[in-house]
Design a protein around this motif. Structure first.
Motif, PDB file in Angstrom:
ATOM      1  N   CYS A 265       0.834  -1.206   0.000  1.00  0.00           N
ATOM      2  CA  CYS A 265       0.000   0.000   0.000  1.00  0.00           C
ATOM      3  C   CYS A 265       0.871   1.260   0.000  1.00  0.00           C
ATOM      4  CB  CYS A 265      -0.926   0.015   1.211  1.00  0.00           C
ATOM      5  SG  CYS A 265      -2.259  -1.176   1.117  1.00  0.00           S
ATOM      6  N   THR A 266       1.897   1.266   0.833  1.00  0.00           N
ATOM      7  CA  THR A 266       2.786   2.424   0.889  1.00  0.00           C
ATOM      8  C   THR A 266       3.522   2.611  -0.433  1.00  0.00           C
ATOM      9  OG1 THR A 266       3.087   2.025   3.253  1.00  0.00           O
ATOM     10  CG2 THR A 266       4.674   3.456   2.185  1.00  0.00           C
ATOM     11  N   LEU A 267       3.986   1.530  -1.014  1.00  0.00           N
ATOM     12  CA  LEU A 267       4.678   1.602  -2.300  1.00  0.00           C
ATOM     13  C   LEU A 267       3.752   2.123  -3.398  1.00  0.00           C
ATOM     14  CD1 LEU A 267       7.387   0.948  -3.641  1.00  0.00           C
ATOM     15  CD2 LEU A 267       6.434  -1.272  -4.242  1.00  0.00           C
ATOM     16  N   ALA A 268       2.499   1.684  -3.400  1.00  0.00           N
ATOM     17  CA  ALA A 268       1.541   2.160  -4.406  1.00  0.00           C
ATOM     18  C   ALA A 268       1.296   3.661  -4.250  1.00  0.00           C
ATOM     19  CB  ALA A 268       0.232   1.396  -4.287  1.00  0.00           C
ATOM     20  N   ILE A 269       1.208   4.139  -3.021  1.00  0.00           N
ATOM     21  CA  ILE A 269       0.995   5.571  -2.791  1.00  0.00           C
ATOM     22  C   ILE A 269       2.211   6.367  -3.248  1.00  0.00           C
ATOM     23  CG2 ILE A 269       0.689   7.313  -0.996  1.00  0.00           C
ATOM     24  CD1 ILE A 269      -0.944   5.177   0.546  1.00  0.00           C
ATOM     25  N   ILE A 270       3.407   5.899  -2.929  1.00  0.00           N
ATOM     26  CA  ILE A 270       4.629   6.620  -3.307  1.00  0.00           C
ATOM     27  C   ILE A 270       4.817   6.627  -4.822  1.00  0.00           C
ATOM     28  CG2 ILE A 270       7.151   6.506  -3.192  1.00  0.00           C
ATOM     29  CD1 ILE A 270       6.808   5.563  -0.275  1.00  0.00           C
ATOM     30  N   VAL A 271       4.587   5.488  -5.469  1.00  0.00           N
ATOM     31  CA  VAL A 271       4.750   5.413  -6.925  1.00  0.00           C
ATOM     32  C   VAL A 271       3.732   6.300  -7.637  1.00  0.00           C
ATOM     33  CG1 VAL A 271       4.489   3.868  -8.918  1.00  0.00           C
ATOM     34  CG2 VAL A 271       5.864   3.170  -6.967  1.00  0.00           C
ATOM     35  N   SER A 272       2.489   6.295  -7.181  1.00  0.00           N
ATOM     36  CA  SER A 272       1.481   7.136  -7.837  1.00  0.00           C
ATOM     37  C   SER A 272       1.780   8.610  -7.623  1.00  0.00           C
ATOM     38  CB  SER A 272       0.076   6.786  -7.333  1.00  0.00           C
ATOM     39  OG  SER A 272      -0.032   7.068  -5.956  1.00  0.00           O
ATOM     40  N   ALA A 273       2.302   8.981  -6.449  1.00  0.00           N
ATOM     41  CA  ALA A 273       2.676  10.381  -6.211  1.00  0.00           C
ATOM     42  C   ALA A 273       3.846  10.786  -7.105  1.00  0.00           C
ATOM     43  CB  ALA A 273       3.029  10.587  -4.746  1.00  0.00           C
ATOM     44  N   ALA A 274       4.813   9.897  -7.273  1.00  0.00           N
ATOM     45  CA  ALA A 274       5.958  10.197  -8.138  1.00  0.00           C
ATOM     46  C   ALA A 274       5.523  10.325  -9.600  1.00  0.00           C
ATOM     47  CB  ALA A 274       7.022   9.109  -7.998  1.00  0.00           C
ATOM     48  N   LEU A 275       4.649   9.450 -10.054  1.00  0.00           N
ATOM     49  CA  LEU A 275       4.158   9.543 -11.432  1.00  0.00           C
ATOM     50  C   LEU A 275       3.311  10.785 -11.646  1.00  0.00           C
ATOM     51  CD1 LEU A 275       3.307   5.831 -12.260  1.00  0.00           C
ATOM     52  CD2 LEU A 275       5.194   7.212 -13.097  1.00  0.00           C
ATOM     53  N   TRP A 276       2.530  11.162 -10.640  1.00  0.00           N
ATOM     54  CA  TRP A 276       1.732  12.389 -10.738  1.00  0.00           C
ATOM     55  C   TRP A 276       2.655  13.600 -10.857  1.00  0.00           C
ATOM     56  CZ3 TRP A 276       1.394  16.448  -7.137  1.00  0.00           C
ATOM     57  CH2 TRP A 276       0.429  17.396  -7.418  1.00  0.00           C
ATOM     58  N   LEU A 277       3.709  13.633 -10.038  1.00  0.00           N
ATOM     59  CA  LEU A 277       4.659  14.736 -10.088  1.00  0.00           C
ATOM     60  C   LEU A 277       5.387  14.774 -11.422  1.00  0.00           C
ATOM     61  CD1 LEU A 277       5.943  17.007  -8.398  1.00  0.00           C
ATOM     62  CD2 LEU A 277       7.675  15.361  -7.717  1.00  0.00           C
ATOM     63  N   LEU A 278       5.797  13.620 -11.921  1.00  0.00           N
ATOM     64  CA  LEU A 278       6.464  13.538 -13.215  1.00  0.00           C
ATOM     65  C   LEU A 278       5.546  14.012 -14.339  1.00  0.00           C
ATOM     66  CD1 LEU A 278       9.039  12.568 -14.684  1.00  0.00           C
ATOM     67  CD2 LEU A 278       7.904  10.372 -14.945  1.00  0.00           C
ATOM     68  N   ASP A 279       4.282  13.665 -14.271  1.00  0.00           N
ATOM     69  CA  ASP A 279       3.308  14.100 -15.270  1.00  0.00           C
ATOM     70  C   ASP A 279       3.152  15.610 -15.254  1.00  0.00           C
ATOM     71  OD1 ASP A 279       1.253  13.703 -17.249  1.00  0.00           O
ATOM     72  OD2 ASP A 279      -0.193  14.145 -15.654  1.00  0.00           O
ATOM     73  N   ARG A 280       3.087  16.193 -14.064  1.00  0.00           N
ATOM     74  CA  ARG A 280       2.960  17.655 -13.953  1.00  0.00           C
ATOM     75  C   ARG A 280       4.183  18.365 -14.525  1.00  0.00           C
ATOM     76  NH1 ARG A 280      -1.496  20.100 -11.007  1.00  0.00           N
ATOM     77  NH2 ARG A 280       0.006  21.754 -10.844  1.00  0.00           N
ATOM     78  N   VAL A 281       5.374  17.865 -14.198  1.00  0.00           N
ATOM     79  CA  VAL A 281       6.607  18.477 -14.696  1.00  0.00           C
ATOM     80  C   VAL A 281       6.687  18.348 -16.215  1.00  0.00           C
ATOM     81  CG1 VAL A 281       9.128  18.262 -14.682  1.00  0.00           C
ATOM     82  CG2 VAL A 281       7.869  18.209 -12.544  1.00  0.00           C
ATOM     83  N   ALA A 282       6.363  17.175 -16.741  1.00  0.00           N
ATOM     84  CA  ALA A 282       6.409  16.971 -18.194  1.00  0.00           C
ATOM     85  C   ALA A 282       5.400  17.867 -18.912  1.00  0.00           C
ATOM     86  CB  ALA A 282       6.140  15.511 -18.525  1.00  0.00           C
TER      87      ALA A 282
END
Length: 81
Positions: A33-50
């Protein structure tokens, strides 16, 4: 990543805190669960930056693109406007 994954992972983590799972299963479920939250937050941040980088690139290309070309009727000649 689907938008519902962080919500389900957060719900699973909260349920794990309320009703603890025994032993290794609790650690495994909590870790996933923690890994899923961290990965989705990182992908969300990467999407915003891109998205911002692409928008910036489009703006600079439109500014640097030079003038439009206008064609005089019947002359076949083009000039910068």
């Amino acid at each position: 990543m689907a938008k519902w994954i962080p919500g389900v992972a957060t719900f699973g983590l909260l349920c794990l805190m309320i009703i603890p799972a025994p032993g290794i299963w609790g650690v495994l479920i909590g870790g996933v669960c923690t890994l899923a939250i961290i990965v989705s937050a990182a992908l969300w941040l990467l999407d915003r930056v891109a998205s911002r980088i692409l928008a910036w690139r489009d703006r600079t290309r439109s500014r640097r693109g030079g003038g439009r070309r206008a064609v005089h009727a019947g002359s076949g000649m083009a000039r910068k406007v």
